[in-house]
Design a protein around this motif. Structure first.
Motif, PDB file in Angstrom:
ATOM      1  N   VAL A  20       4.180  -3.477  15.934  1.00  0.00           N
ATOM      2  CA  VAL A  20       5.290  -2.811  16.614  1.00  0.00           C
ATOM      3  C   VAL A  20       4.915  -1.364  16.920  1.00  0.00           C
ATOM      4  O   VAL A  20       5.052  -0.906  18.056  1.00  0.00           O
ATOM      5  N   MET A  21       4.437  -0.642  15.927  1.00  0.00           N
ATOM      6  CA  MET A  21       4.099   0.770  16.132  1.00  0.00           C
ATOM      7  C   MET A  21       2.920   0.928  17.082  1.00  0.00           C
ATOM      8  O   MET A  21       2.896   1.871  17.873  1.00  0.00           O
ATOM      9  N   ASP A  22       1.961   0.017  17.038  1.00  0.00           N
ATOM     10  CA  ASP A  22       0.851   0.067  17.999  1.00  0.00           C
ATOM     11  C   ASP A  22       1.385  -0.057  19.426  1.00  0.00           C
ATOM     12  O   ASP A  22       0.972   0.691  20.325  1.00  0.00           O
ATOM     13  N   ALA A  23       2.323  -0.992  19.643  1.00  0.00           N
ATOM     14  CA  ALA A  23       2.902  -1.180  20.974  1.00  0.00           C
ATOM     15  C   ALA A  23       3.684   0.057  21.403  1.00  0.00           C
ATOM     16  O   ALA A  23       3.590   0.490  22.556  1.00  0.00           O
ATOM     17  N   VAL A  24       4.427   0.652  20.477  1.00  0.00           N
ATOM     18  CA  VAL A  24       5.210   1.846  20.792  1.00  0.00           C
ATOM     19  C   VAL A  24       4.301   3.018  21.130  1.00  0.00           C
ATOM     20  O   VAL A  24       4.504   3.710  22.128  1.00  0.00           O
ATOM     21  N   HIS A  25       3.267   3.247  20.316  1.00  0.00           N
ATOM     22  CA  HIS A  25       2.342   4.362  20.578  1.00  0.00           C
ATOM     23  C   HIS A  25       1.653   4.204  21.928  1.00  0.00           C
ATOM     24  O   HIS A  25       1.490   5.181  22.664  1.00  0.00           O
ATOM     25  N   THR A  26       1.247   2.994  22.245  1.00  0.00           N
ATOM     26  CA  THR A  26       0.583   2.749  23.524  1.00  0.00           C
ATOM     27  C   THR A  26       1.525   3.070  24.682  1.00  0.00           C
ATOM     28  O   THR A  26       1.133   3.719  25.656  1.00  0.00           O
ATOM     29  N   LEU A  27       2.778   2.634  24.574  1.00  0.00           N
ATOM     30  CA  LEU A  27       3.744   2.914  25.631  1.00  0.00           C
ATOM     31  C   LEU A  27       4.001   4.408  25.780  1.00  0.00           C
ATOM     32  O   LEU A  27       3.991   4.935  26.890  1.00  0.00           O
ATOM     33  N   VAL A  28       4.229   5.081  24.673  1.00  0.00           N
ATOM     34  CA  VAL A  28       4.573   6.505  24.710  1.00  0.00           C
ATOM     35  C   VAL A  28       3.458   7.324  25.351  1.00  0.00           C
ATOM     36  O   VAL A  28       3.715   8.260  26.098  1.00  0.00           O
ATOM     37  N   SER A  29       2.232   6.956  25.096  1.00  0.00           N
ATOM     38  CA  SER A  29       1.114   7.726  25.643  1.00  0.00           C
ATOM     39  C   SER A  29       0.759   7.296  27.063  1.00  0.00           C
ATOM     40  O   SER A  29      -0.052   7.943  27.728  1.00  0.00           O
ATOM     41  N   ARG A  30       1.378   6.254  27.559  1.00  0.00           N
ATOM     42  CA  ARG A  30       1.021   5.661  28.852  1.00  0.00           C
ATOM     43  C   ARG A  30       1.158   6.617  30.031  1.00  0.00           C
ATOM     44  O   ARG A  30       0.329   6.625  30.926  1.00  0.00           O
TER      45      ARG A  30
END
Length: 112
Positions: free
Chosen positions: A79-89
């Protein structure tokens, strides 16, 4: 919304719901964020009907359905990996996104 019986599918739908919440946390949704969420949903094999219902809420300015935190707690790292990837996108991390990540970690029971 029909809930798939496959536990992985249910988890993936909840991740997409969360990503949509994160994308809207700074009151603006970029094309990069939407493209990333759609690509993630496709990679997760989220049914098109589920994705359409979720994106329709976004397009029509309706409240997004809240994710099932209980299911998300099953795999907090993913979950956090997906969130971090989105936020930095989009190349910018806003204060609201940082606060949202803090709240998500707290909800998932992840120590700071």
């Amino acid at each position: 919304m029909a809930i798939p019986q496959n536990p992985d599918a249910r988890f993936h739908i909840e991740v997409i719901k969360l990503l949509l919440q994160v994308a809207t946390s700074d009151d603006r949704v970029t094309r990069e964020e939407i493209d990333h969420i759609i690509d993630t949903a496709r990679g997760f094999s989220v049914p098109l009907t589920e994705l359409s219902l979720l994106t329709r809420c976004l397009q029509e300015g309706k409240p997004l359905p809240p994710p099932n935190v209980g299911l998300l707690r099953d795999n907090p790292k993913d979950v956090m990996d997906a969130v971090h990837t989105l936020v930095s996108r989009d190349g910018e991390v806003h204060e609201a996104e940082i606060e949202m990540m803090r709240q998500i970690r707290e909800l998932l029971g992840i120590a700071p």
